[in-house]
Design an enzyme around this catalytic site. Structure first.
Site, mmCIF file in Angstrom:
data_model
loop_
_atom_site.group_PDB
_atom_site.id
_atom_site.type_symbol
_atom_site.label_atom_id
_atom_site.label_comp_id
_atom_site.label_asym_id
_atom_site.label_seq_id
_atom_site.Cartn_x
_atom_site.Cartn_y
_atom_site.Cartn_z
ATOM 1 N N ASP A 620 0.904 -1.164 0.132
ATOM 2 C CA ASP A 620 0.042 0.088 -0.002
ATOM 3 C C ASP A 620 0.901 1.348 -0.115
ATOM 4 O O ASP A 620 1.721 1.391 0.930
ATOM 5 C CB ASP A 620 -0.993 0.101 1.188
ATOM 6 C CG ASP A 620 -1.709 1.065 1.337
ATOM 7 O OD1 ASP A 620 -2.707 1.635 0.290
ATOM 8 O OD2 ASP A 620 -1.830 1.833 2.373
ATOM 9 N N HIS A 623 5.140 4.148 -3.034
ATOM 10 C CA HIS A 623 5.918 5.157 -3.258
ATOM 11 C C HIS A 623 6.399 6.096 -2.057
ATOM 12 O O HIS A 623 7.290 6.916 -2.057
ATOM 13 C CB HIS A 623 5.157 6.095 -4.388
ATOM 14 C CG HIS A 623 3.775 6.312 -4.179
ATOM 15 N ND1 HIS A 623 2.791 5.480 -4.401
ATOM 16 C CD2 HIS A 623 3.129 7.489 -3.476
ATOM 17 C CE1 HIS A 623 1.689 5.940 -3.948
ATOM 18 N NE2 HIS A 623 1.842 6.899 -3.232
ATOM 19 N N ASP A 742 -10.527 1.196 -4.804
ATOM 20 C CA ASP A 742 -10.788 2.743 -4.325
ATOM 21 C C ASP A 742 -10.950 3.912 -5.201
ATOM 22 O O ASP A 742 -10.566 4.741 -4.957
ATOM 23 C CB ASP A 742 -9.554 2.955 -3.302
ATOM 24 C CG ASP A 742 -8.192 2.631 -4.147
ATOM 25 O OD1 ASP A 742 -8.268 2.250 -5.210
ATOM 26 O OD2 ASP A 742 -7.238 2.843 -3.490
#
Length: 1598
Positions: A620, A623, A742
């Site tokens: 999750d 980055h 999402d």
């Protein structure tokens, strides 16, 4: 999964039953105890297997070859290498070019467990690079272990004594082996596709056996457990997902959730959510219950499991924060966010409570409402006095400095002198010297300071002699100057914060598309909280109060993913630049476990626990995850489950940064999303980028792969057959979602109907697939993961697009696992067509989709979909009808939009005929609304499934009987050669590309390589092949035409014809580029193999440069009737160079032949051709000379003084290198001319009327020179040479018996290889040689000495009958023995030729100091007439030749010094400068068309006055190889010499690889620049480099 069962995964990752190579059966693994050894890993087993004597010795091993750059690192395009899962062990071969710096005692280091055992990051295993630079330099790694690995090469510095160099790092990732239960296929191979696909109930059933899936075969469904009920209710969800063709579930986090209810706000990482557990209070936190549920999904329903791993944050109310606030604490610049951000937020929160009392609006309905708040927001910020965190407290600092001065406690200043500096200059010194404490730390109010003692010492040094008050006052002024920038910085930060607060208020409270949060109050303040404040209680009171304000996590636009925006020096929290998530706090890992031991151990425990249950991780917010943290967590997971699959969402904003994360973390797939396409064209681009794989008709793997032998990897067992495939770099693998869980729904972004077309198109990509249940069920709105607690609708039939997904998901996996690797995407208006094809069977599936972006309606316009020579059959079609007006929200369950899937009847499929043959086309029905799809099978039924095998086989047998002359026809033939041989046909011209350089396969390889290496189907050759079959006709016909002269060509001609007929008659036009390329590549590799197999061991065992140069020997040696070395019959001859010397009298030159013969014929083992040329030229011996121009012996020309000595040198080399080589001395030749040297025509009765042995020819040459030679050339005058003056035709050669040197020539002729005759009347150089070298050229002296030494040696062995020559010495005719003559030269050589570096030694040498331009050299000539004596002293490259053939003439120390000078002054990238650049006559750029009045360059007069000739580079390198090992660096370490040589040859190797002529040029202009008048490939250029390589090979063998 328990830890024991997780350990079992380590040992069962390779399933022996599914492999051709059978690994030994594994022993059962029991629960490990301390006394047990670690179980064998797959790598251990593979090593044991390959170390066995005969295990799998007949199995073909796949070798993936990665070529590294000179520094040992990968090229930019290869910075990421993705390797397939090791279902069967294979080889990664790391190769470097010999001579690259890394081959200097190079050692490959990698954390790949090459010696077995488990992976440990940073534990470097080693393999020493091979040291023999004459052979390929490669390291083979046996790959049986998945994971992410790093490598680099460590090697010696060029200079002794310096530390070793660590090369650039490279990375390779090995895909995991995904093992899941097999399923019954929807589309069984070889069977007729079923009907009624949408109502099928039997296909896709889970079987009790296992199947191994590639990553492309994964189809992942994202689910939230809280919407599925408790674990005992999950099975119906598993059943639906399995039925719909999914084989992997992506679980949002299942751990206990924090107060917000978001699965991503984890309350406790090591315990599962009580709301989903049947036993919420289980002692193990629900581990066993979740493991049982996941196992049920896997084993009964074929559903693997991937779960989110949340590493960046934890729930703001996690209980462990009370004990361990250091995991996120906010305290100092070394930890996280500066304190002013907290105080700023406190001020704004306080304002939120006071709005009603201030009479300000608490609900913002319009911009004026917001404007009313702005002054108060600014006032609140100003009132926080945040500048105190930035600046010096000047008054306090002045007082403390004064106190220190009064007390005499100043610290003496030791920095730079301060006297006389201005206040501004002093302030800069304060900053530069680092005496400020907490400078820009923002950790406490007025924390920015300078210690009083230091300040006092600084002031006394700056203003000596002044009183305390003055010193303290001036110190305060310095601080005032420093404060200016600090106040400015503070104002900029707070201005940004104010703007961000106002902007966020506008979005969250007013904007139409914002959340419209409503009233501002204590629960919903003006700003989202950036910080969580831990309550003070008995647990937290032990912590510093500042540690109780914890930074909440979030994200930033455009943030650098390698920097933590919550850590110093980032001020994102002060400036309010973070889009914050108020329900979670950001974790602080620091630089490593030592910075936060508890947190690291806690999160590693979390990862290991998950890896023991799940098949994969989804990272999750990858980055935002520090790289070192991601590495540690993934490593922890893979220690438990080596085949752990890792996917990630990664938004770095850069492909380069994406690759960095992927390769270093070992991410297997990156999440990509179809709904990021904003129109059909953009959507098609995404489909192509992430999903095509390879285009239909791809050529690279088939063409570039080659068969070979894999040597024993571990010193045991024999070699194994292998297929070597080059690696060209990888793109990160995609898990291609239609929509992620999402993100917005189809109805929000396009239309609800588009779910069908997009969902279908995604299944046709070559990628892992992802979706979510709300997409399939057509839920119209984005579901709130945090607050929505309804449940999924399951069991009410296949709503939405589930029926279509069932078919297409199964089809996707069957295509990916069945090898449908090639694809094509076509976008036309509103339509997108995707076609997937199996590259061998040529069967395929085609999907036609009418996209449903907003505004689309009706059928739209689209042309019939036409496929050439391809049968199309209809499978199914559907259109989606939605009824949104009937949709109603249910407070308990998610329901999709009411909808109907309507089947589409079979469309019109018709056939026709055009220039390419039969075609089939599909007419899109009139009723084909947006959101409709049609599915077809395709079959290039005329195209045999064996065509790949046919085109790539049989060539070795067809080419096996060809000799090297035949192979010259097959591989090469320049335009002039071909026209001579065929009477008119030349090279082929490809429209929009140009003419090939060769008629043979090498000519075709130039465009074919370009096309194949990148699958460039837009290449002009590809377009030309699609338009027609002319190229095939040419390739075959030119070979067939020459069967009469060369009958062995009949087999290759038939082989080519059989394959081209097959391609022409069965291939669709779009497939012709592939199969033409495959035929050309296959034939080319077979022809090269035939050359190598007929070559010497030196060539056969050599590297690619050796092979390419050996091909040059074939390139130059061919049957050209106008240039036969026999006047009466066609005999193959050696060309001097191409294309200029292709045919006729200009092809075969005596000097060129015998400079080239050793390298091109003798080192390669073509002794027959060498003998033919020696005998052919021997027939023409006349005047004691061999001809410079042979002209088939018809009209030979005798004007080269060096030719006979090269001739003898080659005879000498032949006797030493050829088996039974001395026998050539007894071979007899018919003499072209009578014994009295009378000129007669070749067919005159006196021609060829007498004969001599080769030994007699040698003696005749030596004897005639000893006597002296003087004659005028036959037919002297313009008919012979239109540029030469009359005096130039007079030839004279003699011996100076005082020195033993041979002299010759005059001002008007040029008898050595530097033979440029002036031809410009305009410039006045016509008839004047630029380099007459009329004296004793150094190379002739060397060749003479070599000859005499050789003959004397033969005489001593009784192999030569004579003792010497008859000569007139000082007026007396007598016998001069070979040894006497040789000793005379030995005695005088360095005295006459050497120019000492030290002028004081001139007395010992024949030196005219006035003529010296450079010292420490060997003269180019000795004895040039006095009017041109300076030419003796010119520094040229010719002195290196005698170093090779007569090294005894040279003092080693002088020789190596001269060679080093040549290296520095004369050596260019490819060639040697023919004149010292410091010489006034140096003109380095040759242009034969120059018609200027500049005599020095007109008509190319400077041919040998600076241009860089390539063949002397071979002489130089051979000489260096000799003398550096005698007197240079190589004396102690010969490897250093070999590396020096090999490093220079890298440029030559590179040139050959990149040049269409595949050879070395005659010469280059200055600094290696292209010379358009040079031959593109020259015989002697290749020859001397082969000589070097052969010598290196010999040394290596010794």
């Amino acid at each position: 999964m328990t830890i024991p069962s997780a350990l079992h995964k380590v040992t069962s990752a390779l399933d022996p039953t599914s492999k051709k190579i059978q690994l030994p059966e594994k022993e059962a693994i029991q629960s490990p105890s301390k006394s047990q050894r670690t179980p064998k890993t797959p790598q251990d087993e593979a090593i044991a297997y390959f170390s066995s004597a005969d295990g799998g010795a007949k199995e073909t091993i796949q070798v993936w070859e990665l070529w590294l750059e000179d520094d040992g690192g990968p090229a930019a395009s290869k910075s990421y290498i993705r390797l397939p899962p090791p279902f069967k062990p294979y080889i990664l071969r790391l190769s470097v070019n010999p001579g690259t710096p890394v081959t200097r005692n190079g050692v490959l280091k990698s954390d790949f467990p090459m010696d077995g055992g488990v992976f440990q990051r940073g534990a470097w295993k080693e393999r020493k690079l091979p040291s023999d630079v004459s052979k390929p330099i490669q390291v083979d790694l046996l790959i049986a272990n998945p994971g992410a690995f790093c490598y680099f090469i460590e090697y010696d510095e060029l200079t002794h004594g310096l530390p070793r160099i660590v090369g650039r790092k490279g990375y390779f990732n090995v895909d995991p082996i995904i093992s899941l239960p097999a399923r019954t296929p929807f589309f069984p191979p070889g069977e007729t596709p079923p009907t009624g696909l949408l109502i099928d109930e039997s296909s896709g059933a889970v079987l009790p056996k296992r199947a191994q899936l590639s990553l492309d075969g994964l189809i992942i469904l994202s689910v939230l457990a809280k919407w599925m009920g408790k674990t005992n209710q999950w099975e119906k969800h598993f059943n639906e997902a399995s039925r719909r063709g999914y084989n992997m579930l992506h679980w949002a986090p299942l751990q206990q959730r924090g107060a917000s209810g978001s699965p991503y706000s984890i309350f406790e990482q090591l315990k599962y959510d009580k709301a989903i557990l049947q036993k919420p209070d289980a002692a193990d936190g629900g581990v066993k219950e979740i493991e049982e549920a996941i196992t049920l999904a896997r084993e009964k329903y074929g559903l693997g499991a991937v779960t989110d791993v949340v590493l960046n944050h934890t729930a703001f109310d996690s209980e462990w924060l009370l004990e361990h606030p250091e995991a996120v604490r906010l305290l100092t610049r070394q930890h996280t966010t500066p304190r002013p951000a907290v105080d700023l937020e406190d001020a704004i929160m306080a304002l939120s409570k006071k709005l009603p009392s201030l009479g300000l609006p608490t609900t913002l309905n319009s911009p004026p409402d917001l404007n009313a708040l702005i002054p108060h927001i600014k006032s609140a910020i100003d009132g926080a006095r945040l500048y105190e965190y930035y600046v010096f407290d000047v008054q306090a600092s002045v007082k403390s400095a004064a106190a220190a001065l009064e007390a005499g406690k100043e610290t003496p200043w030791k920095g730079p002198s301060l006297a006389g500096k201005s206040l501004e200059q002093l302030s800069e010194v304060v900053k530069a010297e680092g005496i400020i404490v907490n400078y820009r730390a923002y950790s406490e109010r007025f924390g920015t300071t300078v210690k009083p003692e230091v300040a006092a010492g600084f002031a006394k040094a700056a203003w000596p002699g002044e009183d305390t008050t003055s010193l303290a006052s001036k110190w305060g002024k310095v601080l005032d100057i420093l404060n200016v920038d600090l106040y400015t910085e503070c104002n900029e930060d707070l201005s940004s914060a104010q703007d961000q607060i106002i902007g966020r208020l506008r979005y969250t409270r007013i904007d139409e598309h914002g959340p419209r949060l409503g009233e501002i109050n204590e629960k919903s303040p003006l700003v989202e909280p950036y910080f969580t404040r831990l309550a003070k209680n008995a647990t937290t009171e032990k912590h510093d109060p500042r540690a109780l304000s914890l930074a909440n996590n979030g994200w930033m636009w455009g943030a650098d993913p390698l920097k933590n925006f919550a850590e110093y020096p980032s001020k994102a929290y002060i400036r309010r630049e973070v889009i914050v998530w108020g329900d979670c706090v950001k974790l602080r890992y620091g630089k490593g476990p030592e910075d936060n031991p508890w947190l690291w151990q806690h999160m590693i425990d979390y990862a290991e626990s998950l890896a023991s249950i799940f098949d994969g991780f989804r990272l999750d917010n990858c980055h935002s995850t520090p790289l070192h943290v991601g590495e540690a967590i993934i490593d922890a997971g893979r220690r438990v489950n080596p085949n752990l699959y890792v996917m990630a969402e990664l938004f770095t904003g850069s492909e380069e940064m994406d690759i960095k994360f992927v390769r270093e973390l070992g991410i297997n797939s990156l999440v990509r999303e179809a709904y990021n396409g904003h129109d059909p064209k953009d959507f098609a681009r995404l489909l192509y980028r992430y999903g095509v794989g390879k285009p239909i008709g791809s050529m690279d793997n088939d063409c570039l792969s080659s068969s070979g032998e894999l040597p024993s990897l571990f010193g045991k067992g024999g070699s194994r057959p292998c297929t070597v495939t080059p690696l060209s770099g990888s793109a990160p693998h995609a898990v291609f979602y239609d929509v992620t869980h999402d993100n917005e729904t189809p109805r929000d972004k396009r239309t609800a109907e588009d779910a069908l077309s997009t969902g279908a198109l995604v299944t046709f990509t070559r990628a892992a697939l992802g979706s979510n249940k709300s997409f399939d069920d057509l839920y119209p709105k984005l579901l709130d993961l945090v607050t929505d607690n309804r449940t999924y609708d399951v069991g009410n039939g296949e709503g939405g697009i589930g029926k279509v997904k069932r078919v297409l998901n199964h089809l996707h996996t069957e295509m990916m696992e069945g090898g449908f690797t090639e694809g094509h995407v076509h976008e036309e208006g509103e339509y997108i067509m995707v076609h997937r094809v199996h590259p061998v069977t040529h069967k395929g599936y085609m999907l036609v989709a009418h996209t449903a972006f907003k505004g689309f309606s009706g059928r739209g316009w689209v042309k019939p979909i036409k496929l050439s020579r391809t049968k199309i059959s209809y499978l199914m079609g559907a259109t989606l009808k939605t009824r949104y007006d009937e949709f109603k929200e249910d407070p308990e369950m998610f329901h999709g939009i009411p909808s109907t899937l309507e089947e589409i009847s079979e469309p019109v499929i018709r056939t026709g005929h055009d220039h390419d043959g039969v075609y089939t086309e599909v007419v899109v029905p009139e009723k084909f609304e947006p959101g409709s799809i049609m599915l077809f099978t395709t079959d290039m039924d005329e195209l045999s499934p064996d065509i790949d095998a046919i085109c790539s086989s049989g060539a070795d047998e067809a080419f096996a009987d060809l000799d090297l002359v035949d192979l010259n026809v097959i591989l090469h033939r320049a335009d002039g050669e071909e026209r001579d041989a065929t009477g008119g046909d030349g090279v082929y011209n490809i429209p929009n590309f140009g003419s090939l350089v060769f008629c043979g396969l090498e000519g075709w390889m130039q465009p074919v390589r370009q096309m194949v290496q990148s699958n460039d189907l837009g290449h002009p050759l590809a377009a030309h092949l699609r338009e027609g079959c002319w190229a095939m006709d040419y390739v075959h016909d030119r070979v067939q035409k020459q069967v009469v002269d060369l009958p062995r060509l009949s087999k290759p001609a038939k082989w080519l014809n059989d394959r081209f007929v097959l391609i022409r008659s069965t291939c669709p036009s779009f497939m012709r580029p592939k199969y033409f390329s495959l035929v050309i590549y296959t034939a080319y590799k077979a022809a090269r193999k035939a050359v190598v197999e007929q070559s010497s061991d030196f060539v056969a065992s050599g590297h690619s440069l050796t092979h390419n140069l050996a091909l040059c020997s074939v390139q130059m040696y061919g049957l050209v009737k106008s240039a036969s070395i026999s006047p009466s019959k066609p005999v193959a001859s050696l060309a001097a160079g191409l294309p200029h010397f292709a045919a006729g009298w200009a092809r075969c030159w005596g000097r060129d032949v015998f400079i080239s013969l050793r390298g091109l014929f003798l080192t390669t083992g073509n002794f027959a051709a060498a003998r033919e040329h020696i005998l052919a030229f021997g027939t023409t011996l006349k005047h004691g000379l061999i001809p410079n121009l042979l002209d088939s012996t018809r009209n030979p020309r005798y004007n080269c003084r060096d030719g006979p000595w090269w001739f003898i040198q080659n005879i000498q080399d032949y006797t030493k290198m050829c088996p039974n080589g001395l026998a050539i001395l007894d071979d007899k030749v018919k003499r072209r001319f009578p014994a009295d040297d009378t000129w007669v025509a070749w067919d005159h009765p006196r021609a060829f009327e007498w004969e001599s042995t080769v030994a007699e020819l040698v003696q005749e040459i030596v004897q005639r020179h000893a006597e002296g030679i003087e004659f005028r050339e036959h037919n002297a005058g313009p008919n012979l040479d239109m540029d030469m003056r009359d005096e130039g035709f007079n030839q004279k050669i003699w011996v100076d018996w005082e020195t033993g040197l041979i002299y010759g020539g005059n001002r008007y002729n040029c008898g050595t290889w530097m033979d440029k005759m002036g031809s410009s009347d305009r410039a006045g150089n016509k008839g004047l040689p630029a380099t007459p070298r009329d004296g004793s050229p150094i190379e002739i002296t060397g060749l003479l000495k070599s000859t005499l030494t050789w003959l004397d040696g033969l005489r001593k062995k009784g192999l030569w009958k004579l003792d010497g020559v008859q000569a007139t010495v000082r007026g007396e005719k007598r016998l001069v023995t070979y040894k006497e003559w040789a000793d005379l030269i030995q005695k005088n050589f360095e005295r006459l030729y050497y120019v000492p570096a030290d002028p004081s030694l001139d007395k010992d040498f024949a030196i005219n100091p006035a003529m010296t331009n450079r010292r420490g050299i060997y003269k180019d000539v000795y004895g040039t007439p006095k009017d041109r004596e300076w030419s003796d002293y010119q520094f040229r490259c010719n002195f290196t030749l005698p170093m090779i053939v007569a090294p005894e003439l040279f003092t080693p120390e002088r020789a190596i010094d001269a060679l080093r000078l040549a290296d520095a002054v004369l050596r260019g990238p490819l060639g040697m400068k023919t004149l010292d650049p410091s010489d006034s006559q140096y003109r380095p750029d040759y242009d034969n068309s120059n018609d200027s009045t500049d005599q020095s360059v007109a008509k190319g007069w400077n041919y040998h006055q600076g241009p860089e000739w390539v063949f002397p580079t071979g002489w130089f390198l051979l000489a260096y190889l000799k003398f550096d090992r005698l007197a240079g660096d190589g004396k102690k370490d010969p490897q250093r010499t070999l590396h020096f040589i090999s490093n220079i040859l890298l440029k030559h190797a590179q040139h050959i690889e990149n040049d269409p002529w595949r050879g070395l040029p005659e010469l280059t202009n200055s600094n290696g620049s292209y010379c358009h008048d040079s031959c593109n490939t020259q015989a002697w250029s290749a020859s001397t480099i082969l000589d070097v390589l052969e010598e290196a090979h010999r040394i290596g063998r010794e």
